[in-house]
Design an enzyme around this catalytic site. Structure first.
Site, PDB file in Angstrom:
ATOM      1  N   CYS A  67       0.809  -1.227   0.000  1.00 41.50           N
ATOM      2  CA  CYS A  67       0.000   0.000   0.000  1.00 41.50           C
ATOM      3  C   CYS A  67       0.840   1.273   0.000  1.00 41.50           C
ATOM      4  CB  CYS A  67      -0.930   0.003   1.205  1.00 41.50           C
ATOM      5  SG  CYS A  67      -1.879  -1.524   1.396  1.00 41.50           S
TER       6      CYS A  67
ATOM      7  N   HIS B   5      -3.055   6.915   1.811  1.00 40.01           N
ATOM      8  CA  HIS B   5      -3.476   5.630   1.249  1.00 40.01           C
ATOM      9  C   HIS B   5      -4.943   5.419   1.557  1.00 40.01           C
ATOM     10  CE1 HIS B   5      -4.120   1.512   0.406  1.00 40.01           C
ATOM     11  NE2 HIS B   5      -4.085   1.129   1.671  1.00 40.01           N
TER      12      HIS B   5
ATOM     13  N   ASN C  77     -10.156  -0.134  -1.551  1.00 35.85           N
ATOM     14  CA  ASN C  77      -8.713  -0.157  -1.284  1.00 35.85           C
ATOM     15  C   ASN C  77      -8.005  -0.773  -2.486  1.00 35.85           C
ATOM     16  OD1 ASN C  77      -6.094  -0.774  -0.456  1.00 35.85           O
ATOM     17  ND2 ASN C  77      -6.715  -1.372   1.612  1.00 35.85           N
TER      18      ASN C  77
END
Length: 315
Positions: free
Chosen positions: A113, A241, A271
């Site tokens: 990430c 993020h 995500n």
């Protein structure tokens, strides 16, 4: 020694969309349950025959077009991804081939990430060192390919996509557009976010990640601002993020960016791991929510309990 700047951005998401209602057919969940816990409404899902390098190439082509450049203008391709199936050719080489490049250096970075902000820092270092004049930096992940669709705590999170940036050297006398990176990790807690096994599957210890992100990361993000010579209240935007709205909002608040636009692309995209920051940033620019030259905090975090952040100037 010259600095570097982001010349242009591009993003791509596959056509397939999964709503919360779609997921409620697969597992014991509901639109209300998902929105309350993670803030996500929809996420994009790539087709089985749409690999990560294809997503990345679409985003890269858009960034090149926005910069007014050709593939031959790029000397280095960096792709941040953790969901490529094959080891070789790497994703960057496949992207270069799809775009018709003939002799760039090609490297993949797997920092999950936090991959894009690591790759952006690497591009900045390469330009400053004189080893590349222009770098194509891409964050791309096909998270739905590593999703356990029977696990309602993780399958509601993941989406697919790619975002790209063209990084180039600043001109003599021009201020750098990419500030110094602050990066690190917590190796002893690497098990908190995992993509492991055969076939590989995404899993995480949600509460541990939440506590770490909301307590440990805000002071680090403030140090990023300090290194970049910007006060938190001077930021025009904060692009974290896009993990979970319940993480993004408290972390942004604790940073103290009271005048900033807070990227919340997780609501529509889920995500997307390494793709999430360039996706969200490119959309803010595309919608005109931030202007050229505005100071923006980019801060990636997650897998490996890694983090990396820098202040950039909006292209």
């Amino acid at each position: 020694m010259l600095g570097s700047r982001i010349a242009a951005l591009g993003h791509y998401q596959p056509a397939g969309v999964l709503t919360n209602e779609d997921l409620a057919v697969l597992v014991d969940t509901s639109d209300e349950w998902i929105r309350t816990r993670v803030g996500i409404r929809t996420r994009h899902r790539a087709a089985d025959d749409e690999p990560v390098d294809e997503l990345a190439a679409h985003a890269g082509a858009k960034a090149l077009a926005a910069a007014g450049l050709t593939p031959e203008d790029i000397g280095l391709v960096l792709v941040a991804t953790s969901t490529a199936i094959d080891r070789s050719p790497n994703t960057a080489a496949r992207v270069a081939a799809r775009l018709g490049m003939t002799s760039p250096a090609v490297m993949d970075l797997n920092v999950v990430c936090a991959g894009f902000t690591h790759a952006l820092a690497t591009a900045d270092h390469a330009v400053r060192a004189g080893s590349a004049d222009r770098v194509l930096v891409i964050g791309a992940d096909k998270m739905t390919a590593v999703t356990d669709w029977s696990d309602r705590t993780t399958c509601v999170l993941t989406g697919d996509g790619a975002g790209a940036a063209v990084v180039e050297a600043t001109r003599e006398g021009e201020e750098p557009g990419i500030g110094p990176v602050l990066w690190g990790s917590v190796p002893s807690m690497g098990h908190a976010v995992r993509i492991e096994g055969t076939p590989p599957r995404f899993a995480q210890e949600g509460q541990a990640v939440y506590r770490w992100a909301t307590t440990q990361l805000p002071p680090i993000a403030r140090k990023v601002c300090e290194r970049g010579g910007v006060l938190p209240e001077e930021l025009a935007a904060v692009v974290l993020h896009q993990a979970n709205l319940r993480i993004i909002e408290p972390v942004a608040q604790k940073i103290g960016a009271v005048n900033a636009v807070i990227a919340r692309d997780v609501v529509d995209s889920g995500n997307t791991s390494a793709a999430s920051i360039p996706l969200a940033l490119a959309k803010l620019v595309e919608r005109g929510e931030i202007s050229s030259g505005d100071p923006v905090l980019l801060f990636g975090f997650g897998g490996n309990l890694s983090y990396a952040g820098q202040i950039i100037r909006c292209p």
